[in-house]
Design an enzyme around this catalytic site. Structure first.
Site, PDB file in Angstrom:
ATOM      1  N   CYS A 226      -1.954   7.380  -5.689  1.00  0.00           N
ATOM      2  CA  CYS A 226      -1.000   7.552  -5.345  1.00  0.00           C
ATOM      3  C   CYS A 226      -1.969   8.993  -4.100  1.00  0.00           C
ATOM      4  CB  CYS A 226       0.283   8.774  -5.604  1.00  0.00           C
ATOM      5  SG  CYS A 226       1.444   9.557  -4.791  1.00  0.00           S
TER       6      CYS A 226
ATOM      7  N   HIS B  19       2.879   4.140  -7.525  1.00  0.00           N
ATOM      8  CA  HIS B  19       3.010   4.423  -8.698  1.00  0.00           C
ATOM      9  C   HIS B  19       3.380   4.015  -9.884  1.00  0.00           C
ATOM     10  CE1 HIS B  19       3.475   9.454  -8.028  1.00  0.00           C
ATOM     11  NE2 HIS B  19       3.622   8.606  -7.872  1.00  0.00           N
TER      12      HIS B  19
ATOM     13  N   GLU C 239       2.892   2.701 -13.079  1.00  0.00           N
ATOM     14  CA  GLU C 239       3.277   3.069 -14.150  1.00  0.00           C
ATOM     15  C   GLU C 239       5.070   3.607 -14.058  1.00  0.00           C
ATOM     16  OE1 GLU C 239       3.295   7.260 -12.532  1.00  0.00           O
ATOM     17  OE2 GLU C 239       1.485   5.666 -12.259  1.00  0.00           O
TER      18      GLU C 239
END
Length: 212
Positions: A87, A192, A194
């Site tokens: 990011c 992202h 994750e």
């Protein structure tokens, strides 16, 4: 092997740590730590730089960590350790950030970070939610990932890469928006990983297994 997720008071470190720990276990990739210790950063085998917030504040915070900024630069530029920016952590790899004020970035990817301006005025900024990756150039981080894979974005500013060879993937948001950048031992993901479920976890695993 030691992977250091850098804590400079920017980014959701808990979710990133959990995702990287999980994939490190599954790929036998060693230990994952969250750290603001320059000595740990210096001895890590690979580095992850997350990021949340405005470019100038994130860069100031990174440089404000005692010895950490210098340890990152040495690890990447001198020791050629694998590096992943996430990011705003990806955006900091640019030459310049144009958010609020002109701010010099790490300068590893030639280009600048500017506000997203979709050609369709009906599309909202920030660019938030799921979007389909369009892979521009093959890379080991895409092993098992194809064009059309879904990843999760939350951002109002985008990386404009000067050298098209360094834009590895993009998404369509009424215009191209850079999604993955890279050169040498460096990678960046605007989304992202994750939070990107199967695709994101696969790309984390690929980064942990990458031997540039």
């Amino acid at each position: 092997m030691l992977t250091a997720i850098i804590d400079y008071e920017s980014g959701n470190l808990h979710s990133a740590h959990k995702a990287f720990e999980r994939m490190a276990r599954e790929t036998d990739a060693g230990q994952v730590v969250v750290t603001a210790d320059a000595d740990v950063v210096a001895r890590a085998d690979r580095l992850v730089l997350p990021g949340d917030g405005a470019f100038p504040a994130c860069m100031a915070s990174l440089k404000g960590q005692s010895g950490v900024y210098a340890a990152i630069v040495d690890a990447v530029e001198v020791k050629a350790r694998p590096f992943l920016g996430i990011c705003v952590g990806m955006q900091l790899m640019a030459t310049w950030g144009r958010e609020y004020e002109d701010t010099a970035g790490l300068g590893w990817i030639t280009g600048e970070v500017t506000r997203i301006s979709p050609e369709d005025p009906g599309l909202k900024v920030p660019h938030m939610g799921w979007n389909d990756l369009i892979i521009d150039h093959p890379h080991p981080v895409f092993e098992g990932v194809e064009t059309g894979a879904h990843t999760y974005f939350v951002h109002s500013y985008q990386m404009n890469v000067s050298n098209s060879d360094q834009r590895l993937a993009h998404v369509d948001y009424a215009g191209d928006v850079t999604a993955v950048i890279g050169r040498d031992t460096m990678l960046g993901m605007q989304f992202h990983p994750e939070k990107s479920q199967t695709t994101g976890l696969r790309m984390i695993a690929n980064f942990l297994s990458w031997r540039p």
